[in-house]
Scaffold this motif. Structure first.
Motif, PDB file in Angstrom:
ATOM      1  N   ILE A 205      43.885  51.361  34.808  1.00  0.00           N
ATOM      2  CA  ILE A 205      44.633  49.977  35.181  1.00  0.00           C
ATOM      3  C   ILE A 205      43.707  49.173  34.322  1.00  0.00           C
ATOM      4  O   ILE A 205      44.491  48.121  33.589  1.00  0.00           O
ATOM      5  N   SER A 206      42.361  49.005  34.334  1.00  0.00           N
ATOM      6  CA  SER A 206      41.583  48.227  33.631  1.00  0.00           C
ATOM      7  C   SER A 206      41.899  48.120  32.133  1.00  0.00           C
ATOM      8  O   SER A 206      41.778  47.255  31.403  1.00  0.00           O
ATOM      9  N   TRP A 207      42.006  49.386  31.751  1.00  0.00           N
ATOM     10  CA  TRP A 207      42.107  49.593  30.168  1.00  0.00           C
ATOM     11  C   TRP A 207      43.643  48.906  29.880  1.00  0.00           C
ATOM     12  O   TRP A 207      43.446  48.256  28.922  1.00  0.00           O
ATOM     13  N   HIS A 208      44.669  49.115  30.457  1.00  0.00           N
ATOM     14  CA  HIS A 208      45.568  48.633  29.946  1.00  0.00           C
ATOM     15  C   HIS A 208      45.849  46.955  30.261  1.00  0.00           C
ATOM     16  O   HIS A 208      46.521  46.430  29.393  1.00  0.00           O
ATOM     17  N   LEU A 209      45.016  46.430  31.198  1.00  0.00           N
ATOM     18  CA  LEU A 209      44.803  45.059  31.313  1.00  0.00           C
ATOM     19  C   LEU A 209      44.009  44.462  30.075  1.00  0.00           C
ATOM     20  O   LEU A 209      44.271  43.501  29.501  1.00  0.00           O
ATOM     21  N   LYS A 210      42.909  45.167  30.005  1.00  0.00           N
ATOM     22  CA  LYS A 210      42.043  44.922  28.680  1.00  0.00           C
ATOM     23  C   LYS A 210      42.783  44.747  27.243  1.00  0.00           C
ATOM     24  O   LYS A 210      42.462  43.807  26.655  1.00  0.00           O
ATOM     25  N   THR A 211      43.369  45.712  27.050  1.00  0.00           N
ATOM     26  CA  THR A 211      44.137  45.818  25.749  1.00  0.00           C
ATOM     27  C   THR A 211      45.409  45.067  25.603  1.00  0.00           C
ATOM     28  O   THR A 211      46.108  44.944  24.766  1.00  0.00           O
ATOM     29  N   LEU A 212      45.839  44.349  26.649  1.00  0.00           N
ATOM     30  CA  LEU A 212      46.982  43.606  26.951  1.00  0.00           C
ATOM     31  C   LEU A 212      48.163  44.422  26.664  1.00  0.00           C
ATOM     32  O   LEU A 212      49.191  43.961  26.153  1.00  0.00           O
ATOM     33  N   THR A 213      48.073  45.717  27.013  1.00  0.00           N
ATOM     34  CA  THR A 213      49.394  46.578  27.055  1.00  0.00           C
ATOM     35  C   THR A 213      50.161  46.106  28.275  1.00  0.00           C
ATOM     36  O   THR A 213      51.423  46.228  27.993  1.00  0.00           O
ATOM     37  N   ILE A 214      49.591  45.898  29.309  1.00  0.00           N
ATOM     38  CA  ILE A 214      50.307  45.157  30.415  1.00  0.00           C
ATOM     39  C   ILE A 214      49.528  43.939  30.756  1.00  0.00           C
ATOM     40  O   ILE A 214      48.175  43.901  30.826  1.00  0.00           O
ATOM     41  N   ARG A 215      50.258  42.787  30.825  1.00  0.00           N
ATOM     42  CA  ARG A 215      49.422  41.679  31.183  1.00  0.00           C
ATOM     43  C   ARG A 215      49.376  40.860  32.487  1.00  0.00           C
ATOM     44  O   ARG A 215      48.857  39.926  32.782  1.00  0.00           O
ATOM     45  N   GLN A 216      50.076  41.786  33.381  1.00  0.00           N
ATOM     46  CA  GLN A 216      50.212  41.413  34.610  1.00  0.00           C
ATOM     47  C   GLN A 216      49.474  42.111  35.940  1.00  0.00           C
ATOM     48  O   GLN A 216      49.767  43.316  35.649  1.00  0.00           O
ATOM     49  N   ARG A 217      48.506  41.986  36.593  1.00  0.00           N
ATOM     50  CA  ARG A 217      47.664  42.898  37.051  1.00  0.00           C
ATOM     51  C   ARG A 217      48.282  43.563  38.063  1.00  0.00           C
ATOM     52  O   ARG A 217      48.383  44.653  38.180  1.00  0.00           O
ATOM     53  N   THR A 218      49.349  42.824  39.006  1.00  0.00           N
ATOM     54  CA  THR A 218      49.915  43.503  40.093  1.00  0.00           C
ATOM     55  C   THR A 218      50.856  44.487  39.601  1.00  0.00           C
ATOM     56  O   THR A 218      50.764  45.606  40.012  1.00  0.00           O
ATOM     57  N   SER A 219      51.449  44.107  38.367  1.00  0.00           N
ATOM     58  CA  SER A 219      52.327  45.181  37.529  1.00  0.00           C
ATOM     59  C   SER A 219      51.769  46.249  37.246  1.00  0.00           C
ATOM     60  O   SER A 219      52.079  47.562  37.466  1.00  0.00           O
ATOM     61  N   ALA A 220      50.511  46.010  36.693  1.00  0.00           N
ATOM     62  CA  ALA A 220      49.701  47.380  36.206  1.00  0.00           C
ATOM     63  C   ALA A 220      49.307  48.155  37.631  1.00  0.00           C
ATOM     64  O   ALA A 220      49.364  49.463  37.452  1.00  0.00           O
ATOM     65  N   CYS A 221      49.018  47.818  38.630  1.00  0.00           N
ATOM     66  CA  CYS A 221      48.519  48.417  39.850  1.00  0.00           C
ATOM     67  C   CYS A 221      50.046  49.326  40.256  1.00  0.00           C
ATOM     68  O   CYS A 221      49.797  50.343  40.885  1.00  0.00           O
ATOM     69  N   ILE A 222      51.031  48.765  39.846  1.00  0.00           N
ATOM     70  CA  ILE A 222      52.390  49.153  40.488  1.00  0.00           C
ATOM     71  C   ILE A 222      52.872  50.373  39.617  1.00  0.00           C
ATOM     72  O   ILE A 222      52.927  51.537  39.985  1.00  0.00           O
ATOM     73  N   THR A 223      52.350  50.315  38.381  1.00  0.00           N
ATOM     74  CA  THR A 223      53.070  51.271  37.330  1.00  0.00           C
ATOM     75  C   THR A 223      52.147  52.168  36.718  1.00  0.00           C
ATOM     76  O   THR A 223      52.595  53.461  36.196  1.00  0.00           O
ATOM     77  N   VAL A 224      50.963  51.745  36.547  1.00  0.00           N
ATOM     78  CA  VAL A 224      50.010  52.668  35.673  1.00  0.00           C
ATOM     79  C   VAL A 224      49.719  54.018  36.434  1.00  0.00           C
ATOM     80  O   VAL A 224      49.675  54.986  35.562  1.00  0.00           O
ATOM     81  N   PRO A 225      49.487  54.131  37.753  1.00  0.00           N
ATOM     82  CA  PRO A 225      49.441  55.423  38.363  1.00  0.00           C
ATOM     83  C   PRO A 225      50.380  56.573  38.036  1.00  0.00           C
ATOM     84  O   PRO A 225      49.826  57.721  37.858  1.00  0.00           O
ATOM     85  N   SER A 226      51.695  55.992  38.052  1.00  0.00           N
ATOM     86  CA  SER A 226      52.478  57.128  37.532  1.00  0.00           C
ATOM     87  C   SER A 226      52.445  57.602  36.002  1.00  0.00           C
ATOM     88  O   SER A 226      53.171  58.578  35.824  1.00  0.00           O
ATOM     89  N   LEU A 227      51.600  57.223  35.353  1.00  0.00           N
ATOM     90  CA  LEU A 227      51.449  57.487  34.060  1.00  0.00           C
ATOM     91  C   LEU A 227      50.451  58.515  33.717  1.00  0.00           C
ATOM     92  O   LEU A 227      50.247  59.339  32.674  1.00  0.00           O
ATOM     93  N   LEU A 228      49.843  58.786  34.872  1.00  0.00           N
ATOM     94  CA  LEU A 228      48.597  59.604  34.868  1.00  0.00           C
ATOM     95  C   LEU A 228      48.803  60.881  35.792  1.00  0.00           C
ATOM     96  O   LEU A 228      49.664  60.976  36.793  1.00  0.00           O
ATOM     97  N   ILE A 229      48.200  62.073  35.712  1.00  0.00           N
ATOM     98  CA  ILE A 229      47.965  63.262  36.294  1.00  0.00           C
ATOM     99  C   ILE A 229      46.558  63.617  36.329  1.00  0.00           C
ATOM    100  O   ILE A 229      45.690  63.382  35.271  1.00  0.00           O
ATOM    101  N   PRO A 230      46.163  64.368  37.375  1.00  0.00           N
ATOM    102  CA  PRO A 230      44.705  64.745  37.490  1.00  0.00           C
ATOM    103  C   PRO A 230      44.459  65.968  36.285  1.00  0.00           C
ATOM    104  O   PRO A 230      45.327  66.688  36.157  1.00  0.00           O
TER     105      PRO A 230
END
Length: 333
Positions: A205-230
């Motif tokens: 989440i921090s990487w997406h916000l730092k690189t401005l891939t996503i600019r809204q913190r709440t949105s990043a918390c909602i959407t980024v987890p679904s982009l990942l797998i363990p």
């Protein structure tokens, strides 16, 4: 898939070259419950195809209302629209419904082969999923197709081929043929140089916000987890989608998109982050009144995640503008 703003491009490249892990104080607070699909949709659907299931999330519309069919872009997921649908409900007084779908090789969809990411295959998946939901829930009302980037190409392909009934509107979010074509070489570098794994969801989440891939913190918390797998050993998180493997299909996704969008026989709206993204044909089409143009300079490529409230307002107004005209009985012929 489109980054045309030079200052944003340079900033992202500078951050990617650092290759330095985020410090603890740079990480943003993360509330796991934010990424629960149940906060934004009524139903989670597994739509059978014969080669696996397409996963979608559905909120049913009220009678005489509208169903927004939402298709995300490459590398994203159906949860990309989570922040926006929350605002859509509020803007419409809980009248509209929405169906958000995971593409194959994305999110929780399990359709095989995942390597077939051609526009026609993805459009077939999309049409099948929408028709399945229409039949299952007896949805006969009007639909508006909304697609981001690659999702815009898929929605446009379905609309121009007239493969779905009752489509009253088509909305593309930051999907422009020429801009996409110009960005391919940059996107290859971007995909190759971005991190291959993250030690935690918070770091992603921090990487997406730092690189401005996503600019809204709440949105990043909602959407980024679904982009990942363990990872297999559960030691870190990796990308669900191998974007580099999709590169042979990039040109096919966007070739001819502008003309197809302009030819679609329904109400049309294009939402972009900057006017510089427009091609000549789109500029001429807009001047001729062939579609509605909206510009969101406060956002990046993920307009619907960066400014979800503004997006919801635009979509509700677009829905009202494109509803069928019903004359009073005494005026009907």
């Amino acid at each position: 898939m489109t980054f045309r703003d030079q200052s944003l491009r340079m900033l992202i490249q500078q951050n990617l070259r650092k290759k330095v892990p985020l410090k603890p104080e740079e990480k943003f607070p993360y509330e796991p419950s934010l990424c629960n699909w149940g906060n934004y949709f009524q139903e989670r659907l597994e739509i059978p195809t014969g080669n696996g299931d397409i996963v979608g999330y559905l909120t049913l519309p009220q009678p005489d209302s509208c169903l927004f069919v939402l298709q995300h872009g490459a590398g994203s997921s159906a949860m990309s629209f989570g922040p926006m649908v929350h605002e859509l409900l509020s803007e419409s007084e809980h009248k509209v419904g929405f169906l958000s779908l995971d593409l194959r090789a994305h999110g929780e969809t399990s359709v095989k082969p995942e390597k077939d990411m051609s526009l026609q295959t993805l459009t077939n998946d999309f049409v099948h999923a929408v028709q399945y939901v229409q039949n299952m829930f007896h949805l006969e009302g009007k639909m508006i197709l909304v697609g981001h980037s690659l999702g815009g190409s898929i929605c446009t392909e379905a609309a121009v081929q007239k493969r779905l009934p009752n489509v009253s509107g088509l909305v593309m979010i930051d999907a422009v043929e020429g801009t996409a074509m110009e960005s391919f070489s940059y996107m290859r570098r971007y995909v190759i140089t971005r991190p291959t794994s993250f030690s935690s969801v918070e770091e992603a989440i921090s990487w997406h916000l730092k690189t401005l891939t996503i600019r809204q913190r709440t949105s990043a918390c909602i959407t980024v987890p679904s982009l990942l797998i363990p990872s297999e050993d559960r030691s870190c998180y990796t990308w669900r989608t191998d974007l580099n493997a999709t590169s042979p299909f990039w040109s096919g996704w966007f070739t001819g998109l502008d003309d197809k969008f302009l030819k679609a026989a329904c109400g049309k709206m294009l939402i972009v982050a900057g006017a510089d993204r427009l091609d000549k044909s789109l500029i001429i089409g807009q001047m001729q009144g062939k579609y509605q143009l909206e510009i969101s300079p406060a956002s990046g490529h993920f307009v619907h995640e960066d400014v979800p409230s503004q997006m919801a307002s635009l979509l509700i107004k677009f829905w009202h503008r494109n509803q069928p005209l019903v004359l009073p009985k005494k005026l009907q012929l």
